[in-house]
Structures are given as C-alpha cells and as structure tokens.
Design an enzyme around this catalytic site. Structure first.
Site, short mmCIF file in Angstrom:
data_model
loop_
_atom_site.label_atom_id
_atom_site.label_comp_id
_atom_site.label_asym_id
_atom_site.label_seq_id
_atom_site.Cartn_x
_atom_site.Cartn_y
_atom_site.Cartn_z
N TYR A 15 -25.10 -0.07 -7.00
CA TYR A 15 -26.00 0.00 -8.16
C TYR A 15 -25.95 -1.29 -8.97
O TYR A 15 -26.99 -1.88 -9.30
CB TYR A 15 -25.60 1.18 -9.05
CG TYR A 15 -26.29 1.17 -10.41
CD1 TYR A 15 -27.56 1.72 -10.58
CD2 TYR A 15 -25.66 0.58 -11.50
CE1 TYR A 15 -28.19 1.68 -11.82
CE2 TYR A 15 -26.29 0.54 -12.75
CZ TYR A 15 -27.54 1.09 -12.90
OH TYR A 15 -28.16 1.04 -14.13
N LYS A 55 0.85 -1.20 0.00
CA LYS A 55 0.00 0.00 0.00
C LYS A 55 0.88 1.23 0.00
O LYS A 55 1.95 1.27 0.63
CB LYS A 55 -0.89 0.03 1.25
CG LYS A 55 -2.18 0.81 1.05
CD LYS A 55 -3.14 0.06 0.13
CE LYS A 55 -4.49 0.72 0.05
NZ LYS A 55 -5.43 -0.10 -0.73
N GLY A 113 -24.06 3.17 -4.20
CA GLY A 113 -23.14 3.92 -5.05
C GLY A 113 -22.83 3.11 -6.29
O GLY A 113 -23.66 2.32 -6.75
N VAL A 159 -20.85 0.53 -6.85
CA VAL A 159 -20.89 -0.93 -6.65
C VAL A 159 -22.30 -1.38 -6.30
O VAL A 159 -22.82 -2.35 -6.86
CB VAL A 159 -19.90 -1.36 -5.56
CG1 VAL A 159 -20.05 -2.86 -5.26
CG2 VAL A 159 -18.47 -1.06 -5.98
#
Length: 357
Positions: free
Chosen positions: A180, A74, A176, A178
């Site tokens: 949707y 990360k 949102g 995803v």
C-alpha cells in the site's frame, strides 16, 4: 554451524507452559545478534532448526549491508500461532531470552504480534519491536516501503540514466501494508502503477484512492513494464516466471524472491537488474532498530538512514559491474566486506585494551 560460521544454537523447553523452540546466534561481529521471533508449526524439530539457522544468517547480511551495528540471529517457537498463544508461553520465552543477557535481541515476525512483544518485554528488556508508547518505533510498513522505493529509484537510474519515476511503469504484486505505502510513494512520484492482489476488496480500495489499474495475480509479473515489484510471496522468480518477464528491473519487499540462486544468474543474463530482497526490504529493520542507539528512537535519523538504501543499492550495482557478478552475489560481498572491515577494527581495539592491562 562450522560450515557457515554460526556462533551459538540454543534450545529451550518448558513443560509447564508448553513452549519449545530454538534461538540461533549467527554472527555478533557488528553487535548483538538481532532478529524476529517466529511462531510456526513445523513438520519436525529439525525443520524449525534449519529455519532458524537460515533466517539468522540472513539477518547478519541484512544488518551488515544496511549499515546497522547489529549481528544476525533468529528465534523460532514451535507452536501454532492460531491456538497455542498464551501470556504464560510468551513470558516463559522472555525469561529464556533474558538468560542470554543481551546476546540476542528479538522482535516481531511471522506468527507473532506487537502485543506478543509487549508480553515478552514484561520479562526482559531485550525486545526491539514495540509500540510507540513503550519506547518503540511503532508500525514499520511505511519505512519498509520507503526502502523499496529508494531501491527502485537507484535501479531505474542505472537503467535509464535518471531516478525520476514520472511515467515509469511499475507492476506491484501484493498490496498489503507494505505494498500500500509503496503504491502511495510511486503514484506521488508520477509512476504509472498496476497492482495485483488476491484480496479484491483491497485492490478496489487502492484503485479508488490512487487511480491505479488492477491486473490478475497470475499475470502481473509478465506485464510490459519497466519495473516489477514483488511484495507478496517468495520464490516468484522461478523456472516458469523468469521466461515471462518483460521488465528491466525487479525490486520489491518480498523475502526470498529467487526460487534458487541460479535464477539470480538468469536475471543477470537477461539484462534484468535485480535489487536483492534483503537490501530492498531493509527499511523496516533500519527504522525499527534505531531505538537501540544512544538516546533512544529518533524518527528523523531513522528515516534518513532508510533513505540511504538508495546509496547502498547504487554501491551494489557498482560492485556487480566491477566484479562481473550478479547483484545478489554483489550484495553478499558488500555485506561480507563490512563485517570483515568492522571485525578488524574491533580486533584492534581489543589488542589496545589487552596491552593497557
């Protein structure tokens, strides 16, 4: 780093562009460390370091469990994404990244966009999240939702003996990008869907498009349904909400759904089947990183791999039952076993090469 077996922790700074941050390399047994580039304001530099370490380790387990030959890492840029972005800043990050010569590959994350990735890409090839025109996979929300959908099917199969979702009641928290697509997959499969989101305009649009019902964000988790699908904020399974759950399955795309590991134990004790978040939401990562394979991005191959999340979730349920442990622990065990297995194979290959020399 020693306790959790981290390999490297890199700090970067450039006074001219104002950039500073950290890159964490957790484990490269399966392949180059890969993970998003997060841009965020942190109270202290130590908070940023801890975030990078926590997220990097999580990526190791996500890739391992998903069958992707990448390690976990990360990057964290300590800055305000609303006011500190500049071309120079991201070019500077790209140059720092390039110094690692492929040890770490980055992508889009909280606070960064595809446009930011394009700027970083101008200085280094080690960027995975890119638009189609630059050889990337493009938007990944549909594939993330597809992975959640496959997890739900696997869990429903375990609980009800069939993975057919017709008339199965599903409460989706957060619609949102995803959420949707998840609602789209669910309604197409005949599920009875109820949604909740703080964006009332968004819920109205989905009601008109899919014929779903709308519930308050305060009570969506407590509905009498077969499946609760958290696709918004993390830590939704906590001391307050866990006693209010009436579902038999929790499976969604939100990260860090368990406020604490003990809540995973509580779900198991309550007979609620939990799809560990990094298993359920791995579809986007699987789809996105397909471009790193020989020959570049292949959409059919990528989608087929995403759909195998069904098999992965089934295997984790099996481990959970055989070992008599909650599914969140079974997922970690599943990932650790793959890392150990591949590590042994790579060690054998090195031994052969050394003997030949």
């Amino acid at each position: 780093m020693q306790k959790y077996d981290y390999e490297n922790l890199y700090f970067f700074n450039d006074n001219q562009t104002g950039i500073k941050g950290v890159i964490c390399i957790h484990d490269t047994t399966l392949g180059p460390a890969t993970g998003g580039c997060r841009m965020w304001t942190y109270a202290t530099e130590w908070d940023a370091i801890e975030d990078a370490l926590r997220l990097g380790k999580g990526m190791t387990y996500k890739y391992a469990a998903a069958g992707v030959d990448l390690g976990g890492g990360k990057a964290v840029i300590i800055a305000d994404p609303k006011k500190d972005k500049s071309e120079a800043l991201f070019r500077s990050f790209g140059r720092f990244l390039n110094r690692l010569n492929g040890l770490y590959i980055t992508g889009q994350d909280v606070g960064t966009t595809l446009r930011d990735m394009e700027t970083i890409r101008s200085e280094t090839p080690y960027v995975v999240t890119l638009p189609r025109e630059l050889g990337g996979a493009g938007p990944i929300s549909p594939s993330t939702a597809l992975g959640v959908f496959q997890s739900i099917k696997a869990c429903v199969k375990e609980k009800y003996g069939t993975d057919q979702l017709k008339d199965i009641r599903v409460a989706v928290q957060g619609v949102g990008s995803v959420g949707y697509y998840l609602v789209k997959y669910l309604t197409e499969a005949g599920a009875n869907v109820t949604i909740a989101d703080i964006d009332t305009k968004r819920t109205k649009e989905l009601t008109e498009e899919f014929g779903v019902r709308v519930e308050s964000t305060e009570t969506i988790h407590s509905l009498d349904v077969e499946v609760f699908s958290p696709c918004a904020l993390g830590k939704i399974i906590n001391d307050q909400t866990i006693s209010e759950l009436k579902c038999k399955v929790v499976a969604g795309s939100a990260n860090n759904q368990l406020a604490d590991e003990k809540h995973g134990d509580f779900l198991s004790e309550l007979g609620i089947l939990y799809a560990p978040d990094y298993i359920a939401n791995a579809g986007g990562t699987i789809y996105d990183t397909d471009r790193l394979k020989p020959g570049g991005f292949n959409e059919v191959r990528a989608i087929n791999h995403v759909e195998r999340i069904y098999e992965t979730m089934t295997d984790i349920i099996k481990i959970s039952k055989e070992e008599t442990i909650p599914t969140y622990k079974a997922a970690d065990l599943y990932a650790e076993r793959r890392i150990e297995s591949v590590g042994r194979a790579k060690h054998l290959q090195k031994d052969i090469i050394n003997n030949m020399q």
